[in-house]
Enzyme design. Structure first.
Site, PDB file in Angstrom:
ATOM      1  N   SER A 156       2.065  10.143   9.231  1.00  0.00           N
ATOM      2  CA  SER A 156       0.965   9.255   8.873  1.00  0.00           C
ATOM      3  C   SER A 156       0.685   8.302  10.022  1.00  0.00           C
ATOM      4  O   SER A 156       1.559   8.016  10.843  1.00  0.00           O
ATOM      5  CB  SER A 156       1.336   8.437   7.628  1.00  0.00           C
ATOM      6  OG  SER A 156       0.427   7.378   7.407  1.00  0.00           O
TER       7      SER A 156
ATOM      8  N   TYR B 292       6.457   2.603   2.574  1.00  0.00           N
ATOM      9  CA  TYR B 292       5.879   3.891   2.970  1.00  0.00           C
ATOM     10  C   TYR B 292       5.832   4.013   4.488  1.00  0.00           C
ATOM     11  O   TYR B 292       6.235   5.029   5.062  1.00  0.00           O
ATOM     12  CB  TYR B 292       4.477   4.016   2.383  1.00  0.00           C
ATOM     13  CG  TYR B 292       3.683   5.186   2.904  1.00  0.00           C
ATOM     14  CD1 TYR B 292       3.908   6.472   2.427  1.00  0.00           C
ATOM     15  CD2 TYR B 292       2.693   5.004   3.865  1.00  0.00           C
ATOM     16  CE1 TYR B 292       3.173   7.548   2.899  1.00  0.00           C
ATOM     17  CE2 TYR B 292       1.962   6.067   4.342  1.00  0.00           C
ATOM     18  CZ  TYR B 292       2.198   7.341   3.860  1.00  0.00           C
ATOM     19  OH  TYR B 292       1.463   8.400   4.339  1.00  0.00           O
TER      20      TYR B 292
END
Length: 278
Positions: A134, A147
């Protein structure tokens, strides 16, 4: 179809499902794995596609999926670790159970799959593993701290393995998508933005409102870009270890590279992303 085979995790929607179609269109055999294959209708029955169960947190399901894949297609040439779990929350808002779930999927689950794939690739002296991370693995993403930290771990692990396994003929690379609207992210994301004491909730809202105002107004990005980048990373020999994809992720990567130090980047992000004091 050819004798080339790729195993992809997290294929029930989003990037994973798009990657299945992308590889299949180019003649690959595809092992499309997901936690609940009995719910899958679009991919089931396609020629050259094996839909089967794989939960990255369950090593027995990983073993079973690899065994089914080799029985159906022979050796597995590439593995795409796409399964992921997200969280919208400040650190203090993140329950311990959510933190552990995120790491079990995004870090330990990724490790579980690679532990199963690498011995066979090592014996053959060839193979490719793509870890889908990501943009949050390139920067500390405020409001998504847990995250983001899990994706930093995945990026660091990828870089180390790229060096460890290159002499053995195995390529390990990452694909770091920016902000894409996919069904998978919404479905596999915990939301605790309203949790905590009043001060914490107010602070969370202020940060998110300011961030939303900064990033609003841009054109939606096409998630097919991510599937295409995954395919490129598997099929091209000259791709770098870290591969941001999407205009936002590419700009971010360029900014990191252009500044003289990591602290200079953090200072730039502070100026850009934090609301004015007061």
């Amino acid at each position: 179809m050819t004798d080339r085979t790729v195993l992809i995790t997290g294929c029930s929607s989003g990037f994973g499902k798009l990657a299945v179609h992308t590889f299949r269109a180019s003649g690959w055999n595809v092992v499309a794995t997901m936690r609940s294959p009995e719910k899958e209708a679009e991919l089931t029955g396609l020629e050259g596609v094996l839909v089967t169960r794989l939960d990255v947190k369950d090593p027995r399901s990983i073993d079973a999926a690899f065994e089914q894949a080799t029985a159906a297609f022979g050796s597995i040439d590439a593995v795409v670790n796409n399964a992921g779990y997200g969280s919208n929350a400040l650190f203090e808002q993140s329950p311990d159970a959510s933190v552990r779930d995120i790491y079990e999927t995004n870090v330990f689950g990724l490790m579980n799959v690679m532990r199963r794939a690498l011995p066979d690739m090592r014996k053959r002296g060839s193979g490719c593993i793509v870890n889908v991370t990501s943009m949050g693995g390139l920067m500390g993403l405020l409001g998504n701290s847990v995250y983001s930290s899990s994706k930093f771990a995945a990026e660091g692990l990828t870089e180390a393995l790229a060096l460890e396994y290159k002499p053995l003929g195995i390529r390990v690379v990452s694909v770091a998508p920016g902000a894409y609207l996919t069904t998978a992210f919404g479905a596999n994301t915990d939301n605790y933005v309203e949790s905590g004491d009043p001060q914490l909730v107010e602070h969370s809202r202020k940060l998110r409102d300011h961030f939303a105002a900064i990033v609003s107004g841009g054109e939606p990005q096409d998630p097919q870009e991510v599937a295409d980048k995954i395919y490129e990373c598997v099929t091209a020999d000259d791709v770098p270890v870290h591969n941001p994809v999407g205009a936002d992720a590419e700009r971010l990567s360029g900014l990191i590279d252009s500044l003289p130090s990591r602290q200079a980047f953090v200072a730039a992000m502070e100026q850009m992303l934090l609301p004015p004091a007061g």
